[in-house]
Design a protein around this motif. Sequence first.
Motif, PDB file in Angstrom:
ATOM      1  N   ILE A  99     -26.348  18.954  44.718  1.00 61.67           N
ATOM      2  CA  ILE A  99     -27.111  19.238  43.497  1.00 61.67           C
ATOM      3  C   ILE A  99     -28.562  19.549  43.857  1.00 61.67           C
ATOM      4  CG2 ILE A  99     -27.907  18.303  41.297  1.00 61.67           C
ATOM      5  CD1 ILE A  99     -24.935  18.891  41.381  1.00 61.67           C
ATOM      6  N   THR A 100     -29.133  20.563  43.218  1.00 66.25           N
ATOM      7  CA  THR A 100     -30.530  20.931  43.431  1.00 66.25           C
ATOM      8  C   THR A 100     -31.431  20.084  42.538  1.00 66.25           C
ATOM      9  OG1 THR A 100     -29.922  23.203  43.991  1.00 66.25           O
ATOM     10  CG2 THR A 100     -32.207  22.806  43.356  1.00 66.25           C
ATOM     11  N   TYR A 101     -32.489  19.528  43.131  1.00 70.19           N
ATOM     12  CA  TYR A 101     -33.442  18.694  42.406  1.00 70.19           C
ATOM     13  C   TYR A 101     -34.831  19.339  42.427  1.00 70.19           C
ATOM     14  CZ  TYR A 101     -30.081  14.838  42.309  1.00 70.19           C
ATOM     15  OH  TYR A 101     -28.975  14.056  42.066  1.00 70.19           O
ATOM     16  N   ILE A 102     -35.643  18.933  41.468  1.00 71.69           N
ATOM     17  CA  ILE A 102     -37.029  19.388  41.393  1.00 71.69           C
ATOM     18  C   ILE A 102     -37.913  18.160  41.161  1.00 71.69           C
ATOM     19  CG2 ILE A 102     -36.858  19.864  38.914  1.00 71.69           C
ATOM     20  CD1 ILE A 102     -38.819  22.172  39.350  1.00 71.69           C
ATOM     21  N   ALA A 103     -39.081  18.123  41.824  1.00 73.31           N
ATOM     22  CA  ALA A 103     -39.949  16.951  41.739  1.00 73.31           C
ATOM     23  C   ALA A 103     -41.396  17.388  41.491  1.00 73.31           C
ATOM     24  CB  ALA A 103     -39.863  16.129  43.021  1.00 73.31           C
ATOM     25  N   ARG A 104     -42.152  16.510  40.847  1.00 69.11           N
ATOM     26  CA  ARG A 104     -43.571  16.736  40.628  1.00 69.11           C
ATOM     27  C   ARG A 104     -44.295  15.403  40.756  1.00 69.11           C
ATOM     28  NH1 ARG A 104     -43.840  17.995  34.075  1.00 69.11           N
ATOM     29  NH2 ARG A 104     -43.114  15.939  33.346  1.00 69.11           N
ATOM     30  N   LEU A 105     -45.633  15.456  40.776  1.00 70.41           N
ATOM     31  CA  LEU A 105     -46.404  14.280  41.127  1.00 70.41           C
ATOM     32  C   LEU A 105     -47.731  14.266  40.358  1.00 70.41           C
ATOM     33  CD1 LEU A 105     -46.035  12.095  43.527  1.00 70.41           C
ATOM     34  CD2 LEU A 105     -47.754  13.463  44.709  1.00 70.41           C
ATOM     35  N   ARG A 106     -48.225  13.063  40.091  1.00 67.16           N
ATOM     36  CA  ARG A 106     -49.561  12.926  39.528  1.00 67.16           C
ATOM     37  C   ARG A 106     -50.234  11.708  40.165  1.00 67.16           C
ATOM     38  NH1 ARG A 106     -48.710  10.900  33.221  1.00 67.16           N
ATOM     39  NH2 ARG A 106     -47.480   9.023  33.658  1.00 67.16           N
ATOM     40  N   CYS A 107     -51.537  11.600  39.972  1.00 69.60           N
ATOM     41  CA  CYS A 107     -52.276  10.530  40.632  1.00 69.60           C
ATOM     42  C   CYS A 107     -53.386   9.992  39.732  1.00 69.60           C
ATOM     43  CB  CYS A 107     -52.868  11.018  41.959  1.00 69.60           C
ATOM     44  SG  CYS A 107     -54.140  12.303  41.773  1.00 69.60           S
ATOM     45  N   LYS A 108     -53.879   8.837  40.090  1.00 68.51           N
ATOM     46  CA  LYS A 108     -55.066   8.251  39.456  1.00 68.51           C
ATOM     47  C   LYS A 108     -55.640   7.211  40.404  1.00 68.51           C
ATOM     48  CE  LYS A 108     -53.013   4.399  36.854  1.00 68.51           C
ATOM     49  NZ  LYS A 108     -52.939   3.747  35.511  1.00 68.51           N
ATOM     50  N   TRP A 120     -54.478   9.214  34.326  1.00 65.75           N
ATOM     51  CA  TRP A 120     -53.582  10.011  35.146  1.00 65.75           C
ATOM     52  C   TRP A 120     -54.039  11.473  35.163  1.00 65.75           C
ATOM     53  CZ3 TRP A 120     -50.434   8.048  38.522  1.00 65.75           C
ATOM     54  CH2 TRP A 120     -49.807   6.815  38.304  1.00 65.75           C
ATOM     55  N   SER A 121     -53.878  12.097  36.305  1.00 67.80           N
ATOM     56  CA  SER A 121     -54.153  13.528  36.417  1.00 67.80           C
ATOM     57  C   SER A 121     -53.029  14.312  35.743  1.00 67.80           C
ATOM     58  CB  SER A 121     -54.232  13.923  37.900  1.00 67.80           C
ATOM     59  OG  SER A 121     -52.939  13.853  38.510  1.00 67.80           O
ATOM     60  N   GLU A 122     -53.214  15.614  35.667  1.00 74.44           N
ATOM     61  CA  GLU A 122     -52.111  16.462  35.227  1.00 74.44           C
ATOM     62  C   GLU A 122     -51.028  16.462  36.303  1.00 74.44           C
ATOM     63  OE1 GLU A 122     -51.958  17.762  32.256  1.00 74.44           O
ATOM     64  OE2 GLU A 122     -53.976  17.077  31.714  1.00 74.44           O
ATOM     65  N   TRP A 123     -49.837  16.922  35.944  1.00 69.91           N
ATOM     66  CA  TRP A 123     -48.750  16.986  36.919  1.00 69.91           C
ATOM     67  C   TRP A 123     -49.016  18.101  37.927  1.00 69.91           C
ATOM     68  CZ3 TRP A 123     -45.555  13.094  37.407  1.00 69.91           C
ATOM     69  CH2 TRP A 123     -45.270  12.292  36.310  1.00 69.91           C
ATOM     70  N   SER A 124     -48.578  17.867  39.127  1.00 68.82           N
ATOM     71  CA  SER A 124     -48.777  18.835  40.204  1.00 68.82           C
ATOM     72  C   SER A 124     -47.773  19.982  40.104  1.00 68.82           C
ATOM     73  CB  SER A 124     -48.590  18.137  41.562  1.00 68.82           C
ATOM     74  OG  SER A 124     -47.217  17.778  41.732  1.00 68.82           O
ATOM     75  N   GLN A 125     -47.921  20.923  40.999  1.00 68.86           N
ATOM     76  CA  GLN A 125     -46.888  21.935  41.178  1.00 68.86           C
ATOM     77  C   GLN A 125     -45.605  21.246  41.660  1.00 68.86           C
ATOM     78  OE1 GLN A 125     -47.246  25.288  40.449  1.00 68.86           O
ATOM     79  NE2 GLN A 125     -49.223  24.660  39.608  1.00 68.86           N
ATOM     80  N   THR A 126     -44.487  21.902  41.526  1.00 72.65           N
ATOM     81  CA  THR A 126     -43.197  21.270  41.835  1.00 72.65           C
ATOM     82  C   THR A 126     -42.704  21.654  43.231  1.00 72.65           C
ATOM     83  OG1 THR A 126     -42.010  23.102  40.791  1.00 72.65           O
ATOM     84  CG2 THR A 126     -42.525  21.190  39.416  1.00 72.65           C
ATOM     85  N   THR A 127     -41.776  20.865  43.718  1.00 78.41           N
ATOM     86  CA  THR A 127     -41.051  21.180  44.937  1.00 78.41           C
ATOM     87  C   THR A 127     -39.563  21.034  44.649  1.00 78.41           C
ATOM     88  OG1 THR A 127     -40.746  20.662  47.302  1.00 78.41           O
ATOM     89  CG2 THR A 127     -41.147  18.805  45.830  1.00 78.41           C
TER      90      THR A 127
END
Length: 205
Positions: A99-108, A120-127
């Motif tokens: 199965i193909t997955y997609i992930a994103r990230l945020r930080c503070k 929290w920051s906005e969400w990052s670009q995805t991988t």
Amino acid sequence: GYRVSLQGNFFGRNHTYITFPEYNPCKHIKLDPPANIQSNVTASKCQIWWSVPWYLVEILQYELQYKEYSMSWETALNKTPSSSLPQIEIEATELRSGITYIARLRCKVSENEDSYHSQWSEWSQTTVFQRPGIPKLSEKILNTKTMQFLFIPLSFGALLYLFWNCKLSSSCFLTSGQKASPVLTFPHQLLSFSHSIICTMGILR
């Protein structure tokens, strides 16, 4: 700290309104999202890493979201790294094979940091990543294994039949007073048949 006020002109008069008597910018931070998010999948885990400014590495915390590519973000799973290092791992057992997955990230800024505070920051670009599928035996290999298992008992059965047939034939020849030629030729027949078995097993492999 700073004193933040709002000034306005209402009905020809200037008015000043104090909104933040003690405003500290260090307590009201919104960071840029992590950059250069990348991923790599092995048989046992998925590694995800990203980039943040070097001077923020030790004071940030992160939140990762990942989901199946075809699903909405409302169904995403959240994962929090155990350290401030800009990397995280997802165990292969948490991912469905093929199965193909997609992930994103945020930080503070970390909650443990006293000098700074942020949202929290906005969400990052995805991988995007995919857990490799479990390899399956092809029909050819499966059929070869089946033939090998079936060929062994059939071969022994044929040998027993040949031995018994030759034994009966030799008994008949000895009874009628003729030479026991089948007994003499039996080893040769047995060797020829055994050789054909070995050749056939080699071909099946």
